[in-house]
Design an enzyme around this catalytic site. Structure first.
Site, PDB file in Angstrom:
ATOM      1  N   CYS A 122       0.814  -1.080  -0.106  1.00 39.01           N
ATOM      2  CA  CYS A 122       0.097   0.047  -0.016  1.00 39.01           C
ATOM      3  C   CYS A 122       0.764   1.231  -0.018  1.00 39.01           C
ATOM      4  CB  CYS A 122      -0.806   0.058   1.245  1.00 39.01           C
ATOM      5  SG  CYS A 122      -2.410   1.388   1.350  1.00 39.01           S
ATOM      6  N   VAL A 269      24.622  -0.519  11.741  1.00 43.43           N
ATOM      7  CA  VAL A 269      25.665   0.080  12.207  1.00 43.43           C
ATOM      8  C   VAL A 269      26.606  -0.754  13.048  1.00 43.43           C
ATOM      9  CG1 VAL A 269      26.271   1.995  14.186  1.00 43.43           C
ATOM     10  CG2 VAL A 269      24.269   2.290  12.798  1.00 43.43           C
TER      11      VAL A 269
END
Length: 288
Positions: A122, A269
């Protein structure tokens, strides 16, 4: 740069034990507790979330702030658990009461909002969700640069702020970090969004987030375990936190919202190595 190297202690009520089978034998295993928390405003039920007990008041404050229902702690008089100790369900209902002369009005704030289910299929709904959020969230200014070393320090602090995860392997974590690398607040929860609400609520109480917070003391980084989804970026933007970092990937809608809201979004990270998905110029980088 200051970092927190002391490991946090597990909050009471966050761990339960059950007997399980392991390698053909019965053993006691530590599990993260998951229970419902009903959030009320002036006695009226507003929302229910499945959470890990601990810092429930901060969770309620952070949730209301992220949704724009309160502008800051000045709107709030008391935050209390309903019922009496020993009663069934005690501790699982949190009532946020308006401050004297104030009236917290969720219906006024939520009136007309487009509650549209957002899914991977969507894209139009996702775009409408971002457009609607940006009607009440102003893009964050560029502000002072944030060094990648701060992102690395924040993730190190996050790793040392998960005592329940170390015992159970079953929780998410969030930590807010100041520009000096010192932790502002940390929390664990079965729900990543709850952990973020808890740290934002704690920062609100401490005067580090909100309309009266001094820029110099405001958190510069939100570090989260797992992926960074749309809700995480939304909560960071509402709290004015300029950088969000996660150990995993963001969702596409999280990237779109981060770019619209002026939030620097980092994923995967590992020390000072990371993917930067939005507003890399805040880290002194060029690109998205």
């Amino acid at each position: 740069m200051e970092t927190s190297l002391k490991r946090a202690a597990a909050p009471a009520g966050a761990v339960a034990e059950r007997t399980v089978l392991r390698n053909g034998g019965a053993v006691r295993d530590a599990l993260a507790v998951e229970e419902p928390l009903e959030i009320r405003v002036d006695g009226e039920r507003l929302a229910t979330t499945m959470r890990t007990p601990g810092a429930d008041g901060d969770l309620a404050l952070g949730f209301l702030f992220a949704e724009g229902i309160i502008a800051g702690v000045e709107d709030v008089g008391t935050v209390i658990h309903c019922g009496r100790p020993g009663e069934e369900g005690y501790g699982n209902v949190m009532d946020v009461r308006s401050a004297a002369g104030m009236r917290i009005d969720p219906e006024r704030v939520l009136e007309g909002r487009r509650f549209i289910p957002v899914s991977a299929a969507c894209g139009v709904c996702g775009r409408l969700s971002i457009d609607h959020l940006m009607e009440r969230l102003r893009p964050l200014p560029a502000g002072e640069p944030v060094p990648t070393a701060l992102v690395a320090a924040g993730m190190e602090t996050l790793a040392r702020s998960q005592p329940v995860f170390e015992r159970t392997g079953g929780l998410h974590a969030a930590v807010l970090v100041g520009r000096d690398g010192a932790p502002v607040a940390s929390a664990e929860d079965v729900g990543r969004h709850n952990a973020v609400d808890k740290v934002v609520g704690a920062a609100l109480r401490a005067g580090r987030v909100g309309p009266r917070a001094a820029a110099a003391s405001a958190p510069a980084l939100l570090a989260v375990s797992g992926r960074a989804g749309f809700e995480i970026v939304q909560k960071a933007a509402a709290a004015g936190v300029p950088v969000v970092a996660s150990v995993s990937a963001p969702s596409s809608l999280a990237v779109d919202l981060a770019r619209a809201a002026g939030v620097t979004l980092c994923g995967f990270v590992r020390g000072e190595r990371m993917n930067v998905y939005a507003n890399g110029e805040r880290l002194g980088l060029t690109g998205p």
